[in-house]
Design a protein around this motif. Structure first.
Motif, PDB file in Angstrom:
ATOM      1  N   SER A   1     -71.965 -21.915  -6.317  1.00  0.00           N
ATOM      2  CA  SER A   1     -70.506 -22.074  -6.468  1.00  0.00           C
ATOM      3  C   SER A   1     -69.833 -21.997  -5.116  1.00  0.00           C
ATOM      4  CB  SER A   1     -69.932 -21.006  -7.420  1.00  0.00           C
ATOM      5  OG  SER A   1     -70.214 -19.708  -6.959  1.00  0.00           O
ATOM      6  N   TYR A   2     -68.844 -22.846  -4.932  1.00  0.00           N
ATOM      7  CA  TYR A   2     -68.125 -22.984  -3.674  1.00  0.00           C
ATOM      8  C   TYR A   2     -66.622 -23.113  -3.948  1.00  0.00           C
ATOM      9  CZ  TYR A   2     -72.531 -24.373  -1.343  1.00  0.00           C
ATOM     10  OH  TYR A   2     -73.813 -24.419  -0.839  1.00  0.00           O
ATOM     11  N   PHE A   3     -65.839 -22.743  -2.936  1.00  0.00           N
ATOM     12  CA  PHE A   3     -64.405 -23.065  -2.940  1.00  0.00           C
ATOM     13  C   PHE A   3     -64.120 -23.990  -1.776  1.00  0.00           C
ATOM     14  CE2 PHE A   3     -63.922 -19.202  -5.540  1.00  0.00           C
ATOM     15  CZ  PHE A   3     -63.063 -19.673  -6.513  1.00  0.00           C
ATOM     16  N   LEU A   4     -63.368 -25.046  -2.042  1.00  0.00           N
ATOM     17  CA  LEU A   4     -62.873 -25.940  -1.002  1.00  0.00           C
ATOM     18  C   LEU A   4     -61.362 -25.761  -0.883  1.00  0.00           C
ATOM     19  CD1 LEU A   4     -64.630 -29.338  -1.915  1.00  0.00           C
ATOM     20  CD2 LEU A   4     -65.584 -27.383  -0.697  1.00  0.00           C
ATOM     21  N   THR A   5     -60.895 -25.639   0.340  1.00  0.00           N
ATOM     22  CA  THR A   5     -59.449 -25.532   0.594  1.00  0.00           C
ATOM     23  C   THR A   5     -59.093 -26.460   1.749  1.00  0.00           C
ATOM     24  OG1 THR A   5     -59.855 -23.604   2.025  1.00  0.00           O
ATOM     25  CG2 THR A   5     -59.206 -23.167  -0.264  1.00  0.00           C
TER      26      THR A   5
ATOM     27  N   THR B   1     -68.924 -21.586 -14.828  1.00  0.00           N
ATOM     28  CA  THR B   1     -67.553 -21.920 -14.443  1.00  0.00           C
ATOM     29  C   THR B   1     -66.553 -21.294 -15.409  1.00  0.00           C
ATOM     30  OG1 THR B   1     -68.332 -24.038 -13.540  1.00  0.00           O
ATOM     31  CG2 THR B   1     -65.975 -23.810 -13.923  1.00  0.00           C
ATOM     32  N   ALA B   2     -66.824 -21.441 -16.698  1.00  0.00           N
ATOM     33  CA  ALA B   2     -65.926 -20.881 -17.715  1.00  0.00           C
ATOM     34  C   ALA B   2     -65.867 -19.362 -17.616  1.00  0.00           C
ATOM     35  CB  ALA B   2     -66.389 -21.314 -19.102  1.00  0.00           C
ATOM     36  N   ASN B   3     -67.021 -18.725 -17.431  1.00  0.00           N
ATOM     37  CA  ASN B   3     -67.048 -17.263 -17.298  1.00  0.00           C
ATOM     38  C   ASN B   3     -66.174 -16.803 -16.136  1.00  0.00           C
ATOM     39  OD1 ASN B   3     -68.929 -17.252 -19.354  1.00  0.00           O
ATOM     40  ND2 ASN B   3     -70.643 -16.576 -18.090  1.00  0.00           N
ATOM     41  N   TYR B   4     -66.366 -17.447 -15.001  1.00  0.00           N
ATOM     42  CA  TYR B   4     -65.633 -17.026 -13.800  1.00  0.00           C
ATOM     43  C   TYR B   4     -64.127 -17.233 -13.985  1.00  0.00           C
ATOM     44  CZ  TYR B   4     -64.215 -16.434  -8.973  1.00  0.00           C
ATOM     45  OH  TYR B   4     -63.598 -15.991  -7.834  1.00  0.00           O
ATOM     46  N   LEU B   5     -63.745 -18.372 -14.511  1.00  0.00           N
ATOM     47  CA  LEU B   5     -62.324 -18.651 -14.701  1.00  0.00           C
ATOM     48  C   LEU B   5     -61.705 -17.718 -15.735  1.00  0.00           C
ATOM     49  CD1 LEU B   5     -62.393 -22.553 -14.602  1.00  0.00           C
ATOM     50  CD2 LEU B   5     -61.583 -20.995 -12.807  1.00  0.00           C
ATOM     51  N   ASP B   6     -62.480 -17.330 -16.751  1.00  0.00           N
ATOM     52  CA  ASP B   6     -61.972 -16.394 -17.758  1.00  0.00           C
ATOM     53  C   ASP B   6     -61.703 -15.018 -17.140  1.00  0.00           C
ATOM     54  OD1 ASP B   6     -61.096 -16.198 -20.343  1.00  0.00           O
ATOM     55  OD2 ASP B   6     -63.081 -16.132 -21.266  1.00  0.00           O
ATOM     56  N   GLN B   7     -62.474 -14.682 -16.105  1.00  0.00           N
ATOM     57  CA  GLN B   7     -62.304 -13.389 -15.438  1.00  0.00           C
ATOM     58  C   GLN B   7     -61.264 -13.427 -14.324  1.00  0.00           C
ATOM     59  OE1 GLN B   7     -66.509 -13.079 -14.464  1.00  0.00           O
ATOM     60  NE2 GLN B   7     -66.706 -11.275 -15.777  1.00  0.00           N
TER      61      GLN B   7
ATOM     62  N   PRO C   1     -64.297 -25.406 -19.264  1.00  0.00           N
ATOM     63  CA  PRO C   1     -63.419 -24.780 -18.269  1.00  0.00           C
ATOM     64  C   PRO C   1     -61.942 -25.120 -18.489  1.00  0.00           C
ATOM     65  CG  PRO C   1     -65.382 -25.626 -17.206  1.00  0.00           C
ATOM     66  CD  PRO C   1     -65.403 -26.146 -18.609  1.00  0.00           C
ATOM     67  N   SER C   2     -61.666 -26.347 -18.894  1.00  0.00           N
ATOM     68  CA  SER C   2     -60.279 -26.724 -19.184  1.00  0.00           C
ATOM     69  C   SER C   2     -59.705 -25.870 -20.310  1.00  0.00           C
ATOM     70  CB  SER C   2     -60.198 -28.201 -19.586  1.00  0.00           C
ATOM     71  OG  SER C   2     -60.484 -29.059 -18.509  1.00  0.00           O
TER      72      SER C   2
END
Length: 249
Positions: free
Chosen positions: A244-248, A67-73, A93-94
């Motif tokens: 990993s998923y995205f919810l919208t 999660t942290a890796n993806y958010l950093d990118q 991640p925060s």
């Protein structure tokens, strides 16, 4: 000759009998530290982990690192926006969102003093900007204290990293997410199957999200990393997975 004991002496003797010696109980585990290396040579975070936690916050799990890796990118997901993390544990991640310019990050976990102190320690030591606030929060409870931090608004990004294992809380977690997600916001859900025989129950989270809460569910990626623990070769592939998923809305 017998001993004539007074009532108070008898009480004192009984207390001594049932009193545990100082060495009887082992000391609780102390906090530990683990180095997390940020992507693209952005530096190292020496993350503090709580000594013990019934909610497994004393480990830095693969899903948290992913999660942290993806958010950093992908800072475009949250830069100058409001972020909420539910079940933050060590709050990696925060921290990443705060370091990369989120407007406000509300980092939450169960209101256990040791757990919240640990999150606050990491925020105080590694967040260069004063844009992260730590809150104790039980999923499904009133949202006022969370929304107060963002002037009553909702959140553009909600992070659920390695929390879907808690099957009895799926409804509360999804209700909280739906009520607090901005109209055009995204919820990023990441998890690993820690109990392979219950993978179907983990994945049911996404069925409930669609069927009962009308989320649009998009599976983002499935990758395999080395499992956290060396056990049971028959399940090693399942335990190596990171979903990993995205919810919208």
């Amino acid at each position: 000759m017998g001993h004539n004991l007074t009532a108070s002496q008898m009480d004192l003797d009984l207390e001594n009998i049932f009193q545990e010696p100082e060495s009887f109980r082992p000391e609780p585990p102390k906090e530990s530290f683990v180095d997390y290396e940020r992507v693209d040579n952005k530096g190292i975070i020496n993350l503090r982990l709580v000594g013990a936690s019934p909610l497994w916050g004393h480990l830095l799990w693969n899903a948290g690192k992913y999660t942290a890796n993806y958010l950093d990118q992908h800072p475009e997901l949250y830069r100058d926006k409001n972020v909420l993390e539910l079940g933050a544990a060590a709050a990696l991640p925060s921290l990443i969102c705060g370091l990369n310019g989120a407007a406000k990050v509300v980092s939450t976990d169960y209101p256990d003093p040791d757990l919240l102190y640990n999150i606050q320690y990491n925020v105080d030591h590694f967040a260069s900007k004063k844009n992260i606030v730590v809150k104790g929060y039980i999923w499904g409870n009133d949202y006022e204290e969370l929304q107060k931090e963002v002037n009553g608004e909702k959140f553009d990004l909600i992070i659920l990293s390695d929390v879907v294992f808690n099957h009895t809380e799926h409804l509360k977690l999804l209700r909280t997410t739906k009520d607090l997600l901005a109209k055009d916001g995204r919820c990023f859900v990441v998890f690993s199957p820690h109990r392979p025989h219950l993978l179907d129950q983990d994945l049911k989270f996404f069925d409930i999200a669609e069927e009962q809460f009308q989320f649009k569910v998009d599976r983002h990626e499935l990758v395999n990393w080395k499992p956290m623990f060396e056990e049971d070769e028959e399940t090693v592939e399942i335990r190596s997975r990171i979903y990993s998923y995205f919810l919208t809305l």
